[in-house]
Design an enzyme around this catalytic site. Structure first.
Site, PDB file in Angstrom:
ATOM      1  N   GLU A   1      15.345  23.875  11.999  1.00 22.79           N
ATOM      2  CA  GLU A   1      14.656  24.709  11.020  1.00 22.79           C
ATOM      3  C   GLU A   1      15.447  24.722   9.709  1.00 22.79           C
ATOM      4  O   GLU A   1      16.367  25.535   9.545  1.00 22.79           O
ATOM      5  CB  GLU A   1      14.533  26.141  11.545  1.00 22.79           C
TER       6      GLU A   1
ATOM      7  N   SER B   1       7.665  26.702   7.655  1.00 24.26           N
ATOM      8  CA  SER B   1       6.380  26.584   6.942  1.00 24.26           C
ATOM      9  C   SER B   1       5.430  25.584   7.592  1.00 24.26           C
ATOM     10  O   SER B   1       4.678  24.885   6.912  1.00 24.26           O
ATOM     11  CB  SER B   1       6.612  26.245   5.462  1.00 24.26           C
TER      12      SER B   1
ATOM     13  N   GLU C   1      17.765  33.613  10.236  1.00 29.16           N
ATOM     14  CA  GLU C   1      17.753  35.015   9.796  1.00 29.16           C
ATOM     15  C   GLU C   1      18.818  35.820  10.534  1.00 29.16           C
ATOM     16  O   GLU C   1      19.401  36.749   9.978  1.00 29.16           O
ATOM     17  CB  GLU C   1      16.349  35.607  10.002  1.00 29.16           C
TER      18      GLU C   1
ATOM     19  N   GLY D   1       9.599  30.284   5.812  1.00 32.04           N
ATOM     20  CA  GLY D   1       8.887  31.340   5.086  1.00 32.04           C
ATOM     21  C   GLY D   1       8.687  31.060   3.607  1.00 32.04           C
ATOM     22  O   GLY D   1       8.335  31.964   2.849  1.00 32.04           O
TER      23      GLY D   1
ATOM     24  N   ASN E   1       7.118  32.466  16.658  1.00 34.54           N
ATOM     25  CA  ASN E   1       8.156  33.460  16.392  1.00 34.54           C
ATOM     26  C   ASN E   1       7.566  34.537  15.487  1.00 34.54           C
ATOM     27  O   ASN E   1       7.408  34.326  14.289  1.00 34.54           O
ATOM     28  CB  ASN E   1       9.344  32.753  15.708  1.00 34.54           C
TER      29      ASN E   1
ATOM     30  N   LYS F   1       8.834  37.263  14.570  1.00 33.91           N
ATOM     31  CA  LYS F   1       9.863  37.995  13.818  1.00 33.91           C
ATOM     32  C   LYS F   1       9.590  39.503  13.949  1.00 33.91           C
ATOM     33  O   LYS F   1       9.095  39.939  14.980  1.00 33.91           O
ATOM     34  CB  LYS F   1       9.894  37.527  12.364  1.00 33.91           C
TER      35      LYS F   1
ATOM     36  N   HIS G   1      18.696  31.795  15.162  1.00 34.65           N
ATOM     37  CA  HIS G   1      17.739  31.685  14.050  1.00 34.65           C
ATOM     38  C   HIS G   1      18.480  31.948  12.738  1.00 34.65           C
ATOM     39  O   HIS G   1      19.377  32.790  12.684  1.00 34.65           O
ATOM     40  CB  HIS G   1      16.599  32.692  14.248  1.00 34.65           C
TER      41      HIS G   1
END
Ligand code: PGA
Length: 251
Positions: free
Chosen positions: A167, A213, A97, A173, A6, A8, A95
Site C-alpha cells: 500500500e 485508491s 495509518e 485515500g 478495510n 477503518k 497499516h
C-alpha cells in the site's frame, strides 16, 4: 484472489449491519459463486456483529489491529487470543495509518505478527513507501526494510501463513492509485525478496494484495497484473455496490 475491505474508523452500528447485509444480498442475487476470498475488516467493536452475519456465508472477517500483548493491564487494547475467541481469522498489521498516527514501528509490528500467528490468526502485513521515498527513488529500499524487519525473522511455517499488502502511502485515500505498472513492479520486487529469503516456492505461493485508491474503475487493470493477487480496499469498501463491483473485477 482476495478482495478485502478495510473500513477503518467508519460506520455506526446500524450502518455496519446494513453494509454487510447489502453486500450479502448482492452476492446472493448474482447467483454466482464468489470465486474470490472476500474479507471484511470492520472496527473491532463490530466484530461480533460481522461474525454473526457472515457465519455460514462465503465471507470472512478480520480485525484492523491487535495488541502485541496477550492479557493484562493494557487499557484499551484487544489481544490476539480475544480476537481468536470471537472467530477472527485475519488481522491487518502495519497499516500506514497505524505507523503514522500511532507510532507503530517495524519492531512492534514484528511482535504483533507473532501474536497473530501464535493464535492462529493470519496477519495481513501492510507495507509501502511515502511520496518522498518514491520521489527520492528509495521506494524499493523502504519496502525491503519493512519486509526484512517484520517478516524475515519468521520461520518457514509462519511466513507461509502471512499475506502481504503493498500500500503506497501516497495512494491511500488520495484518489491517486498506483498505475498497474507501478503496482506490478513493486509486487514483483516483494515476491523476489521473499524468494531470496525463503525460496522460490514460498515466493510463488505468497499472496500479495494491492491497496491505495483502488476502486471499481481501476481494479480490473490492477488485478490483471501477474503479481497482484487481489486488493485491500479502503474508501471503496464502504459502499456495498462499489465493493461488490471490485469483487467482480477480481473474479
Ligand atoms: P483507500 O485505502 O482504498 O481508501 O485508498 C486503502 C487502505 O488504506 O487500506
Amino acid at each position: 484472489m482476495i478482495v478485502a475491505g478495510n473500513w477503518k474508523m467508519n460506520k455506526d452500528f446500524q450502518q455496519a449491519e446494513e453494509l454487510i447485509i447489502d453486500l450479502l444480498e448482492l452476492i446472493e442475487e448474482s447467483g454466482k459463486p464468489l470465486n474470490t476470498e472476500v474479507i471484511l475488516f470492520p472496527p473491532s467493536i463490530y466484530l461480533e456483529l460481522a461474525g454473526d452475519l457472515v457465519h455460514e456465508t462465503a465471507l470472512y472477517f478480520g480485525a484492523q489491529n491487535v495488541s502485541q500483548f496477550e492479557y493484562g493491564a493494557y487499557t484499551g487494547e484487544v489481544s490476539a487470543p480475544m480476537l481468536r475467541s470471537m472467530g477472527v481469522d485475519y488481522c491487518l498489521v502495519g497499516h500506514s495509518e497505524r505507523r503514522k498516527y500511532f507510532g507503530e514501528t517495524d519492531a512492534l509490528l514484528s511482535e504483533k505478527i507473532r501474536a497473530c500467528l501464535k493464535n492462529d490468526i493470519i496477519p495481513v502485513y501492510c507495507c509501502g513507501e511515502s511520496l518522498s521515498d518514491r520521489e527520492a527513488g528509495k521506494h524499493t529500499k523502504v519496502v525491503r526494510k519493512q519486509l526484512e524487519e517484520a517478516l524475515f525473522n519468521l520461520d518457514v511455517s509462519d511466513i507461509s501463513k502471512v499475506i502481504i499488502a503493498y500500500e503506497p502511502v501516497w495512494a491511500i485515500g488520495t484518489g491517486v492509485n498506483a498505475t498497474p505498472a507501478q503496482a506490478q513492479e513493486m509486487h514483483d520486487f516483494i515476491r523476489k525478496q521473499i524468494g531470496e529469503k525463503f525460496g522460490r516456492t514460498m515466493a510463488d505461493d505468497k499472496i500479495i494484495l494491492y491497496g491505495g485508491s483502488c476502486n471499481s474503475k481501476n481494479a480490473a487493470d490492477i488485478f490483471a497484473q501477474p503479481d497482484v493477487d487481489g486488493g485491500l480496499i479502503g474508501g471503496a469498501s464502504l459502499d456495498a455496490a462499489e465493493f461488490y463491483s471490485i469483487i467482480q473485477a477480481a473474479r
